[in-house]
Scaffold this motif. Structure first.
Motif, PDB file in Angstrom:
ATOM      1  N   THR A 116       0.834  -1.207   0.000  1.00 38.58           N
ATOM      2  CA  THR A 116       0.000   0.000   0.000  1.00 38.58           C
ATOM      3  C   THR A 116       0.867   1.255   0.000  1.00 38.58           C
ATOM      4  OG1 THR A 116      -1.745  -1.179   1.181  1.00 38.58           O
ATOM      5  CG2 THR A 116      -1.840   1.209   1.244  1.00 38.58           C
ATOM      6  N   ALA A 117       1.919   1.249   0.798  1.00 42.70           N
ATOM      7  CA  ALA A 117       2.840   2.396   0.835  1.00 42.70           C
ATOM      8  C   ALA A 117       3.537   2.575  -0.512  1.00 42.70           C
ATOM      9  CB  ALA A 117       3.869   2.206   1.946  1.00 42.70           C
ATOM     10  N   ARG A 118       3.891   1.463  -1.159  1.00 38.08           N
ATOM     11  CA  ARG A 118       4.539   1.541  -2.475  1.00 38.08           C
ATOM     12  C   ARG A 118       3.601   2.164  -3.497  1.00 38.08           C
ATOM     13  NH1 ARG A 118       4.708  -0.823  -7.265  1.00 38.08           N
ATOM     14  NH2 ARG A 118       3.035  -2.253  -6.736  1.00 38.08           N
ATOM     15  N   ARG A 119       2.342   1.725  -3.494  1.00 39.09           N
ATOM     16  CA  ARG A 119       1.359   2.273  -4.438  1.00 39.09           C
ATOM     17  C   ARG A 119       1.103   3.752  -4.176  1.00 39.09           C
ATOM     18  NH1 ARG A 119      -2.778  -2.722  -4.124  1.00 39.09           N
ATOM     19  NH2 ARG A 119      -1.617  -4.140  -5.458  1.00 39.09           N
ATOM     20  N   ASP A 120       1.024   4.128  -2.911  1.00 39.76           N
ATOM     21  CA  ASP A 120       0.830   5.535  -2.569  1.00 39.76           C
ATOM     22  C   ASP A 120       1.994   6.389  -3.063  1.00 39.76           C
ATOM     23  OD1 ASP A 120      -1.538   4.908  -1.362  1.00 39.76           O
ATOM     24  OD2 ASP A 120      -0.776   5.073   0.691  1.00 39.76           O
ATOM     25  N   ALA A 121       3.204   5.880  -2.915  1.00 37.65           N
ATOM     26  CA  ALA A 121       4.390   6.625  -3.368  1.00 37.65           C
ATOM     27  C   ALA A 121       4.360   6.815  -4.877  1.00 37.65           C
ATOM     28  CB  ALA A 121       5.660   5.888  -2.946  1.00 37.65           C
ATOM     29  N   ILE A 122       3.927   5.798  -5.601  1.00 37.96           N
ATOM     30  CA  ILE A 122       3.840   5.907  -7.063  1.00 37.96           C
ATOM     31  C   ILE A 122       2.790   6.943  -7.445  1.00 37.96           C
ATOM     32  CG2 ILE A 122       3.096   4.691  -9.148  1.00 37.96           C
ATOM     33  CD1 ILE A 122       4.440   2.178  -7.944  1.00 37.96           C
ATOM     34  N   ARG A 123       1.639   6.905  -6.774  1.00 39.81           N
ATOM     35  CA  ARG A 123       0.566   7.846  -7.077  1.00 39.81           C
ATOM     36  C   ARG A 123       0.975   9.284  -6.785  1.00 39.81           C
ATOM     37  NH1 ARG A 123      -3.249   5.717  -3.703  1.00 39.81           N
ATOM     38  NH2 ARG A 123      -3.136   3.593  -4.404  1.00 39.81           N
ATOM     39  N   GLN A 124       1.744   9.501  -5.737  1.00 39.14           N
ATOM     40  CA  GLN A 124       2.132  10.848  -5.347  1.00 39.14           C
ATOM     41  C   GLN A 124       3.357  11.350  -6.093  1.00 39.14           C
ATOM     42  OE1 GLN A 124       2.606  10.578  -1.125  1.00 39.14           O
ATOM     43  NE2 GLN A 124       0.429  10.360  -0.747  1.00 39.14           N
ATOM     44  N   ALA A 125       4.084  10.458  -6.741  1.00 40.77           N
ATOM     45  CA  ALA A 125       5.335  10.843  -7.392  1.00 40.77           C
ATOM     46  C   ALA A 125       5.117  11.880  -8.484  1.00 40.77           C
ATOM     47  CB  ALA A 125       6.038   9.612  -7.956  1.00 40.77           C
ATOM     48  N   GLU A 126       4.254  11.607  -9.412  1.00 44.17           N
ATOM     49  CA  GLU A 126       4.019  12.533 -10.512  1.00 44.17           C
ATOM     50  C   GLU A 126       2.619  12.297 -11.044  1.00 44.17           C
ATOM     51  OE1 GLU A 126       5.666  13.127 -14.989  1.00 44.17           O
ATOM     52  OE2 GLU A 126       7.170  12.794 -13.440  1.00 44.17           O
ATOM     53  N   PRO A 127       1.838  13.365 -11.177  1.00 45.79           N
ATOM     54  CA  PRO A 127       0.488  13.160 -11.705  1.00 45.79           C
ATOM     55  C   PRO A 127       0.560  12.687 -13.159  1.00 45.79           C
ATOM     56  CG  PRO A 127       0.973  15.504 -11.496  1.00 45.79           C
ATOM     57  CD  PRO A 127       2.118  14.756 -10.888  1.00 45.79           C
ATOM     58  N   PRO A 128      -0.361  11.863 -13.568  1.00 46.46           N
ATOM     59  CA  PRO A 128      -0.336  11.376 -14.956  1.00 46.46           C
ATOM     60  C   PRO A 128      -0.568  12.530 -15.928  1.00 46.46           C
ATOM     61  CG  PRO A 128      -2.340  10.668 -13.840  1.00 46.46           C
ATOM     62  CD  PRO A 128      -1.471  11.317 -12.814  1.00 46.46           C
ATOM     63  N   ARG A 129       0.110  12.473 -17.030  1.00 42.61           N
ATOM     64  CA  ARG A 129      -0.027  13.525 -18.035  1.00 42.61           C
ATOM     65  C   ARG A 129      -1.193  13.202 -18.958  1.00 42.61           C
ATOM     66  NH1 ARG A 129       6.115  15.238 -19.563  1.00 42.61           N
ATOM     67  NH2 ARG A 129       6.812  15.403 -17.413  1.00 42.61           N
ATOM     68  N   ASP A 130      -1.868  14.260 -19.410  1.00 46.12           N
ATOM     69  CA  ASP A 130      -3.013  14.096 -20.296  1.00 46.12           C
ATOM     70  C   ASP A 130      -2.627  14.566 -21.695  1.00 46.12           C
ATOM     71  OD1 ASP A 130      -5.516  13.795 -21.406  1.00 46.12           O
ATOM     72  OD2 ASP A 130      -6.287  15.676 -20.580  1.00 46.12           O
ATOM     73  N   TYR A 131      -2.531  13.623 -22.605  1.00 50.97           N
ATOM     74  CA  TYR A 131      -2.170  13.932 -23.987  1.00 50.97           C
ATOM     75  C   TYR A 131      -3.370  13.825 -24.922  1.00 50.97           C
ATOM     76  CZ  TYR A 131       2.650  13.395 -22.388  1.00 50.97           C
ATOM     77  OH  TYR A 131       3.840  13.527 -21.727  1.00 50.97           O
ATOM     78  N   SER A 132      -4.559  13.762 -24.390  1.00 49.37           N
ATOM     79  CA  SER A 132      -5.737  13.514 -25.226  1.00 49.37           C
ATOM     80  C   SER A 132      -6.025  14.647 -26.213  1.00 49.37           C
ATOM     81  CB  SER A 132      -6.960  13.271 -24.347  1.00 49.37           C
ATOM     82  OG  SER A 132      -7.243  14.422 -23.565  1.00 49.37           O
ATOM     83  N   ASP A 133      -5.557  15.852 -25.952  1.00 42.99           N
ATOM     84  CA  ASP A 133      -5.832  16.979 -26.845  1.00 42.99           C
ATOM     85  C   ASP A 133      -4.751  17.169 -27.901  1.00 42.99           C
ATOM     86  OD1 ASP A 133      -3.923  17.766 -25.000  1.00 42.99           O
ATOM     87  OD2 ASP A 133      -4.593  19.861 -24.998  1.00 42.99           O
ATOM     88  N   ARG A 134      -3.784  16.310 -27.968  1.00 41.49           N
ATOM     89  CA  ARG A 134      -2.669  16.479 -28.904  1.00 41.49           C
ATOM     90  C   ARG A 134      -2.892  15.644 -30.157  1.00 41.49           C
ATOM     91  NH1 ARG A 134       2.631  16.951 -25.113  1.00 41.49           N
ATOM     92  NH2 ARG A 134       1.785  18.554 -23.761  1.00 41.49           N
ATOM     93  N   VAL A 135      -2.448  16.200 -31.302  1.00 40.93           N
ATOM     94  CA  VAL A 135      -2.567  15.479 -32.564  1.00 40.93           C
ATOM     95  C   VAL A 135      -1.207  15.142 -33.151  1.00 40.93           C
ATOM     96  CG1 VAL A 135      -4.835  16.392 -33.165  1.00 40.93           C
ATOM     97  CG2 VAL A 135      -2.788  17.644 -33.856  1.00 40.93           C
ATOM     98  N   GLY A 136      -0.129  15.624 -32.565  1.00 42.86           N
ATOM     99  CA  GLY A 136       1.208  15.294 -33.037  1.00 42.86           C
ATOM    100  C   GLY A 136       1.741  16.202 -34.123  1.00 42.86           C
ATOM    101  N   MET A 137       1.035  17.292 -34.430  1.00 47.34           N
ATOM    102  CA  MET A 137       1.503  18.226 -35.453  1.00 47.34           C
ATOM    103  C   MET A 137       1.616  19.621 -34.846  1.00 47.34           C
ATOM    104  SD  MET A 137      -0.659  17.015 -38.780  1.00 47.34           S
ATOM    105  CE  MET A 137      -2.206  16.578 -38.029  1.00 47.34           C
ATOM    106  N   ALA A 138       2.542  20.412 -35.398  1.00 45.94           N
ATOM    107  CA  ALA A 138       2.769  21.754 -34.872  1.00 45.94           C
ATOM    108  C   ALA A 138       1.598  22.686 -35.164  1.00 45.94           C
ATOM    109  CB  ALA A 138       4.048  22.323 -35.457  1.00 45.94           C
ATOM    110  N   LEU A 139       0.922  22.467 -36.278  1.00 51.64           N
ATOM    111  CA  LEU A 139      -0.206  23.311 -36.684  1.00 51.64           C
ATOM    112  C   LEU A 139      -1.452  22.435 -36.829  1.00 51.64           C
ATOM    113  CD1 LEU A 139       1.679  25.286 -39.494  1.00 51.64           C
ATOM    114  CD2 LEU A 139       1.241  26.057 -37.159  1.00 51.64           C
ATOM    115  N   SER A 140      -2.569  23.056 -37.047  1.00 51.01           N
ATOM    116  CA  SER A 140      -3.792  22.289 -37.257  1.00 51.01           C
ATOM    117  C   SER A 140      -3.672  21.514 -38.574  1.00 51.01           C
ATOM    118  CB  SER A 140      -5.002  23.223 -37.293  1.00 51.01           C
ATOM    119  OG  SER A 140      -4.993  23.961 -38.509  1.00 51.01           O
ATOM    120  N   PRO A 141      -4.463  20.468 -38.756  1.00 53.16           N
ATOM    121  CA  PRO A 141      -4.374  19.701 -40.006  1.00 53.16           C
ATOM    122  C   PRO A 141      -4.569  20.547 -41.267  1.00 53.16           C
ATOM    123  CG  PRO A 141      -5.623  18.468 -38.378  1.00 53.16           C
ATOM    124  CD  PRO A 141      -5.343  19.813 -37.788  1.00 53.16           C
TER     125      PRO A 141
END
Length: 170
Positions: A116-141
């Protein structure tokens, strides 16, 4: 389970370690008789010192995780000692079997707390990043359309001179 409950349980395990360690360190013969272990008093005193060190670590540490895993390692050592004694010492087999069962229960609690302590440490280490709004290009399509073709156009001085281009009829 809440953080303060886990912290209180870790502190409780720390006090339990100290109490057990003091008993093993100061009264090794009585501890051996109660548990059925017949290995010498020096071994029990060494185990007592280990328990006290682990208990102090749990009480003093900001992060209890390494000390919880130290308890798990100590439990494995205790289980191995009791199992060996169960096979080799027929006189106090009942006491040894009861001690073995008790240590297994404490080991289960220690493993659960450490994990439980190990899982808590992982959760608190760094919040997960959200890449859902990215398309991988510098400009719009729409803005990117044709950019690759323009980028692949050779510079005029690198292009084939008109005189050397093949003759074609239109």
């Amino acid at each position: 389970m809440k953080d303060n409950t886990r912290a209180a349980m870790a502190k409780g395990l720390g006090w339990f370690s100290i109490a057990l360690g003091v008993a093993e360190l100061l009264a090794p013969k009585a501890t051996a008789k109660a548990t059925g272990v017949h290995y010498g008093k020096n071994l029990l005193q060494a185990y007592g010192a280990r328990e006290i060190a682990t208990g102090i670590g749990l009480l003093a540490a900001k992060d209890p995780q390494p000390w919880l895993w130290a308890r798990v390692a100590g439990d494995a050592l205790d289980l191995a000692t009791l199992a060996a004694d169960l096979v080799s010492n027929p006189h106090k087999r009942r006491n040894t079997a009861l001690s073995l069962a008790a240590v297994m229960g404490v080991t289960a609690l220690d493993v659960w707390m450490a994990e439980t302590a190990r899982r808590d440490a992982i959760r608190q280490a760094e919040p997960p990043r959200d890449y859902s709004d990215r398309v991988g290009m510098a400009l719009s399509p729409d803005e990117m359309r044709g950019k690759a073709r323009d980028a692949m156009q050779a510079a005029p001085d690198l292009q084939t001179p008109t005189a050397l281009k093949p003759y074609t009829l239109h």
